[in-house]
Scaffold this active site. Structure first.
Site, PDB file in Angstrom:
ATOM      1  N   THR A 201      20.848 -81.200  84.502  1.00  0.00           N
ATOM      2  CA  THR A 201      19.452 -82.333  83.569  1.00  0.00           C
ATOM      3  C   THR A 201      18.760 -81.632  83.004  1.00  0.00           C
ATOM      4  O   THR A 201      19.286 -80.518  82.492  1.00  0.00           O
ATOM      5  CB  THR A 201      18.780 -83.177  84.977  1.00  0.00           C
ATOM      6  OG1 THR A 201      19.313 -83.727  86.179  1.00  0.00           O
ATOM      7  CG2 THR A 201      17.745 -83.799  84.248  1.00  0.00           C
ATOM      8  N   ARG A 229      24.811 -94.086  93.208  1.00  0.00           N
ATOM      9  CA  ARG A 229      23.311 -92.709  93.714  1.00  0.00           C
ATOM     10  C   ARG A 229      22.543 -92.982  92.597  1.00  0.00           C
ATOM     11  O   ARG A 229      23.185 -92.646  91.315  1.00  0.00           O
ATOM     12  CB  ARG A 229      24.140 -91.693  94.064  1.00  0.00           C
ATOM     13  CG  ARG A 229      23.928 -90.682  94.285  1.00  0.00           C
ATOM     14  CD  ARG A 229      23.297 -89.635  93.497  1.00  0.00           C
ATOM     15  NE  ARG A 229      21.958 -88.862  93.734  1.00  0.00           N
ATOM     16  CZ  ARG A 229      21.956 -87.736  93.549  1.00  0.00           C
ATOM     17  NH1 ARG A 229      22.211 -87.956  91.270  1.00  0.00           N
ATOM     18  NH2 ARG A 229      20.785 -86.988  93.679  1.00  0.00           N
ATOM     19  N   GLY A 231      19.516 -90.240  91.406  1.00  0.00           N
ATOM     20  CA  GLY A 231      18.452 -88.853  91.680  1.00  0.00           C
ATOM     21  C   GLY A 231      17.085 -89.116  91.344  1.00  0.00           C
ATOM     22  O   GLY A 231      16.550 -90.608  91.007  1.00  0.00           O
ATOM     23  N   ASP A 232      16.595 -88.151  91.390  1.00  0.00           N
ATOM     24  CA  ASP A 232      15.504 -88.148  90.767  1.00  0.00           C
ATOM     25  C   ASP A 232      14.979 -88.592  89.243  1.00  0.00           C
ATOM     26  O   ASP A 232      13.764 -89.351  89.511  1.00  0.00           O
ATOM     27  CB  ASP A 232      15.125 -87.091  91.590  1.00  0.00           C
ATOM     28  CG  ASP A 232      15.130 -85.682  90.416  1.00  0.00           C
ATOM     29  OD1 ASP A 232      16.591 -85.793  90.795  1.00  0.00           O
ATOM     30  OD2 ASP A 232      14.398 -84.542  90.279  1.00  0.00           O
ATOM     31  N   THR A 252      14.101 -80.804  87.033  1.00  0.00           N
ATOM     32  CA  THR A 252      15.574 -80.146  87.632  1.00  0.00           C
ATOM     33  C   THR A 252      15.934 -79.362  89.194  1.00  0.00           C
ATOM     34  O   THR A 252      15.623 -78.925  88.936  1.00  0.00           O
ATOM     35  CB  THR A 252      16.443 -79.659  86.413  1.00  0.00           C
ATOM     36  OG1 THR A 252      18.285 -79.476  86.661  1.00  0.00           O
ATOM     37  CG2 THR A 252      15.638 -78.500  86.607  1.00  0.00           C
ATOM     38  N   GLY A 253      16.798 -80.714  89.416  1.00  0.00           N
ATOM     39  CA  GLY A 253      17.264 -80.352  90.846  1.00  0.00           C
ATOM     40  C   GLY A 253      17.919 -81.309  91.753  1.00  0.00           C
ATOM     41  O   GLY A 253      19.147 -81.659  91.504  1.00  0.00           O
ATOM     42  N   GLY A 255      17.805 -83.648  93.658  1.00  0.00           N
ATOM     43  CA  GLY A 255      17.121 -85.042  93.283  1.00  0.00           C
ATOM     44  C   GLY A 255      16.562 -85.843  94.803  1.00  0.00           C
ATOM     45  O   GLY A 255      15.691 -86.387  94.649  1.00  0.00           O
TER      46      GLY A 255
HETATM   47  N1  ASP Z   1      17.675 -84.029  89.681  1.00  0.00           N
HETATM   48  C1  ASP Z   1      19.526 -84.813  89.449  1.00  0.00           C
HETATM   49  C2  ASP Z   1      19.686 -85.399  89.826  1.00  0.00           C
HETATM   50  O1  ASP Z   1      19.398 -85.151  91.228  1.00  0.00           O
HETATM   51  C3  ASP Z   1      20.210 -83.533  89.127  1.00  0.00           C
HETATM   52  C4  ASP Z   1      19.877 -82.211  88.018  1.00  0.00           C
HETATM   53  O2  ASP Z   1      18.622 -81.957  87.780  1.00  0.00           O
HETATM   54  O3  ASP Z   1      21.435 -81.711  87.573  1.00  0.00           O
HETATM   55  O4  ASP Z   1      20.911 -86.256  89.913  1.00  0.00           O
END
Ligand code: ASP
Length: 335
Positions: A201, A229, A231-232, A252-253, A255
């Protein structure tokens, strides 16, 4: 004649006085291009250079806007455009692919002065999802739009559109094949083998000369994601938050864990109410994510230009430029 020159001198002096008297807020900008198991031994020197150059190019675009007196909104939008255009990152072109093999894009934006916000989830045809998120904020009565409705809104107001194939790269096709060959359909989210298929991200937080903070995040989400789906990244308070009273955050992480920990708001609340430094607050919130079993990273910038780039993974693509224009670009932990 002498009187004319004295008057000229007085007015030039007065003019100089008034320009130097104007107090400008220090500017600052910080970006991430995703956190994950980014290890030097797995990275070719060419790839490392490409990432570092791309991060530097993106952050310079935003810093130049801020230096010229542009808004934090414009700086965040244009900086994220550079990363959405780059196939290196999991946002825009080069986004990861869903289980059905197409790109489905999420983004969000928040304005720290007004606390206005906009978000989109599941876009398939808008070239710059971050611009769609900003448009939801500025040109609709809503905060979040999803799916075909979000695409339709962005098309209606004239944002650049592209066929979904524009976003798809060989690298992401291979990643999807690898994930699908190693996991069965329903278990893929929880399989540690694909742990890093969700990272990459991009995000940006900027502070402009008027002291206004803005934050934005843009992503393709998680490789092999199904069932629409989300994410965050497009969730205000989880992946993105901004408040001039405290700080701006982009995450980022993994989610699912960032949503449950309400990470971005959690950090801003600790900075505002507990008067914690951005670094302390970021560490504390990431510890909560880790305690639940998740991982990832955050960038944080407060209203004085203090910055944190924290993560509990092996690395995070990240860069920072301060008021003086000093640039730091980093990838691995401990750099
Ligand atoms: N946080 C993002 C998600 O879960 C993914 C990412 O940080 O790359 O969609």
């Amino acid at each position: 004649m002498r009187i004319f020159f004295s008057l000229l001198t007085i007015s030039l002096f007065a003019c100089k006085q008034s320009t130097t008297d104007v107090k400008e807020n220090p500017i600052g900008i910080v970006i991430h291009g995703g956190a994950g198991t980014i290890l030097k031994e797995n990275m070719s020197p060419e790839m490392e250079i490409a990432y570092r150059e791309s991060l530097a190019e993106a952050i310079r675009v935003g810093h130049t806007i801020l230096e010229a007196g542009g808004t934090s909104q414009e700086a965040v939008e244009k900086t994220i455009h550079v990363m959405e255009n780059s196939p290196l990152f999991n946002a825009g072109k080069g986004a990861v692919l869903t289980a059905e093999g197409y790109a489905s894009l999420d983004a969000s934006f928040m304005d720290g002065k007004t606390l206005d916000a906009g978000a989109v989830a599941g876009l398939k045809h808008i070239k710059h999802p971050i611009s769609a998120a900003i448009a939801v904020m500025n040109q609709s009565p809503h905060v979040m739009l999803a799916g075909t409705g979000a695409d339709r809104f962005a098309l209606d107001i004239g944002l650049d559109s592209v066929p979904n194939s524009y976003f798809i790269t060989e690298r992401r096709k291979k990643a999807l094949e690898r994930v699908q060959s190693r996991t069965n359909e329903t278990a893929s989210f929880y399989d540690p083998i694909i742990k890093d298929s969700k990272f990459g991200t991009v995000g940006c937080v900027a502070l402009d000369k008027n002291g206004n903070i803005a934050s934005g995040t843009s992503t393709g989400g998680m490789t092999n994601k199904k069932w629409d789906r989300i994410g965050d990244a497009p969730i205000i308070g989880a992946g993105t938050y901004a408040n001039n009273a405290s700080c701006g955050v982009s995450a980022t992480g993994w989610g699912e864990f960032f949503i449950r920990s309400v990470v971005a708001y959690d950090i801003a609340a600790m900075v505002e109410y507990k008067k914690m430094s951005v670094t302390e607050a970021a560490k504390k919130s990431l510890q909560k994510v880790a305690d639940l079993g998740g991982d990832g990273g955050v960038i944080v910038l407060d209203n004085k230009g203090n910055v944190a780039m924290e993560f509990n993974t092996a690395g995070m693509y990240r860069a920072h430029m301060n008021n003086q224009g000093d640039l730091e670009v980093k990838i691995y932990a401990g750099e």
